[in-house]
Design a protein around this motif. Structure first.
Motif, short mmCIF file in Angstrom:
data_model
loop_
_atom_site.label_atom_id
_atom_site.label_comp_id
_atom_site.label_asym_id
_atom_site.label_seq_id
_atom_site.Cartn_x
_atom_site.Cartn_y
_atom_site.Cartn_z
N THR A 61 0.85 -1.19 0.00
CA THR A 61 0.00 0.00 0.00
C THR A 61 0.88 1.24 0.00
O THR A 61 2.12 1.15 0.07
CB THR A 61 -0.91 0.04 1.25
OG1 THR A 61 -0.11 0.38 2.40
CG2 THR A 61 -1.60 -1.30 1.48
N GLY A 62 0.24 2.40 -0.04
CA GLY A 62 0.98 3.65 -0.01
C GLY A 62 1.75 3.85 1.28
O GLY A 62 2.70 4.64 1.33
N ARG A 63 1.37 3.13 2.34
CA ARG A 63 2.08 3.25 3.62
C ARG A 63 2.90 2.00 3.94
O ARG A 63 3.29 1.78 5.08
CB ARG A 63 1.08 3.53 4.74
CG ARG A 63 0.08 2.42 5.04
CD ARG A 63 -0.85 2.85 6.18
NE ARG A 63 -1.66 1.78 6.71
CZ ARG A 63 -2.83 1.39 6.23
NH1 ARG A 63 -3.32 2.02 5.16
NH2 ARG A 63 -3.50 0.41 6.79
N GLY A 64 3.18 1.20 2.93
CA GLY A 64 3.96 -0.01 3.11
C GLY A 64 3.09 -1.25 3.03
O GLY A 64 1.92 -1.19 2.63
N ASP A 75 -8.41 2.70 1.53
CA ASP A 75 -6.95 2.57 1.62
C ASP A 75 -6.36 2.56 0.21
O ASP A 75 -6.94 1.99 -0.73
CB ASP A 75 -6.56 1.28 2.34
CG ASP A 75 -6.70 1.39 3.85
OD1 ASP A 75 -6.93 2.51 4.34
OD2 ASP A 75 -6.59 0.35 4.53
#
Length: 395
Positions: A61-64, A75
């Protein structure tokens, strides 16, 4: 073969999710009762088109990397193009093991770390049988990649939870570093236990089923054979060893007896005394998993053409077509051969004729091109399903 640098879009049709930011939490989800219309060996209408990720799968994801069960609607998930896309819906489905015992359409498949290419997957990746990976520019369901070595199907589970991620359009996302399909709506949404959520969240969504945009390989296709050949080579590079030798031997009254000679497909065994029980024992394998194009899911040992039992006074020739060859044998094929299951019993009615030592000849036709030297088992990881404690807390 599997590279995040390849660009494309993929799809998926089933899954499960513990909840999302829209208030659909885990408390109303009881895996012990989420067996839908399935029974021990039955198949619901959705079993064959339910591609999903298993609990614990890491999604980029965009946050890992985030576990699939911890994702929520909205998300941002990184696609194979490098662009992040918002999750539109998360489908979920779960089964208690007793309701899917022996059901190969539902039991999960494990792709070992590095099975597809170096570091792809980065960890063992568990998916449903119809879940497709993006390999060499095409989508390939996991069930068509089974090779008895690095890609294996679980024989049984206590419980399995499946999750799937839907976007505005079909996408290829990265699961454990592996390019894999997202959910594709093709009249299969009702295969999820929380299908009603979609209609509640998107009452005005009237999109027609949007199907596959990328080629989807099925058994018998030449492209699939080429990919499977690469996976055999990859398994060999990882140290998984196969042999063309079926390792045929006898088990005589519980004792292993090796062949005295082997030539032109004929194994000759010498027994020093009369025997009550004799088995043809060998390695065995599933052609659909050990050959590039086979769809034969039987577990085959050796291919018998004829058995000969003899001593100095008597010779008995037993054709492959003889009806007494039944225990540990498959049905006679095309009037030409009969396969063992890996343990085929020589009928006592023939052995009983010999009062002393005898010779047994096993005339066989070419067997499988590869057998496993060390049979592999798909071990279920500890975090595969929620524990009973976590279920009680969710309730």
């Amino acid at each position: 073969m599997a590279s995040p640098k390849n660009q494309g879009q993929a799809n998926d049709h089933s899954g499960s999710s513990p909840g999302n930011n829209q208030g659909h939490g885990r408390g109303d989800h009881d895996p012990d009762h989420d067996h839908d219309n399935d029974n021990g060996h039955g198949h619901s209408d959705h079993d064959h088109d339910a591609p999903c990720y298993c609990r614990g799968t890491l999604i980029l994801t965009g946050r890992g990397e985030v576990r699939v069960e911890d994702l929520a609607i909205g998300d941002m998930v990184v696609t194979i193009s490098g662009e992040a896309k918002p999750i539109k819906w998360i489908g979920r489905r779960s089964y208690a093991g007793e309701f899917i015992a022996g059901n190969r359409a539902v039991l999960p498949i494990m792709v070992r770390a590095g099975a597809l290419a170096p570091d792809i997957p980065t960890r063992d990746l568990w998916v449903s049988p119809r879940h497709a990976f993006f390999l060499d520019g095409v989508l390939v369901p996991a069930e068509h990649l089974l090779n008895s070595q690095t890609i294996l199907q679980a024989e049984a589970v206590d419980q399995v939870e499946y999750f799937h991620l839907e976007f505005e359009a079909q996408e290829v996302i990265l699961a454990e570093g592996t390019p894999a399909e997202s959910y594709v709506e093709c009249d299969n949404r009702q295969g999820f236990h929380n299908a009603h959520e979609f209609a509640t969240l998107y009452p005005d969504d009237k999109r027609a089923p949007f199907g596959y945009r990328l080629p989807l390989l099925e058994p018998g296709m030449a492209e699939l054979a080429a990919i499977r050949d690469k996976l055999f080579d990859r398994a060999a590079a990882l140290g998984y060893v196969t042999t063309s030798d079926p390792g045929l031997h006898l088990v005589v009254d519980g004792t292993i007896v090796a062949a005295q000679s082997v030539a032109d497909g004929c194994h000759i065994f010498r027994l020093d005394a009369a025997a009550n029980e004799v088995w043809l024992a060998s390695r065995c394998g599933v052609p659909a998993e050990l050959q590039p194009l086979s769809s034969d899911r039987r577990c085959l040992g050796v291919c018998v053409e004829q058995l000969v039992l003899r001593d100095d006074h008597l010779r008995i020739a037993i054709s492959h077509s003889h009806p007494s060859l039944c225990e540990g044998f498959y049905e006679d094929e095309e009037g030409a051969r009969r396969w063992t299951t890996g343990m085929g019993r020589i009928p006592q009615c023939f052995l009983g004729v010999f009062a002393g030592s005898l010779t047994i000849e096993v005339h066989s036709l070419p067997s499988l091109p590869r057998y496993l030297l060390q049979p592999q088992i798909a071990a279920i990881p500890k975090d595969f399903a929620r524990s009973l404690v976590s279920q009680e807390r969710a309730a």
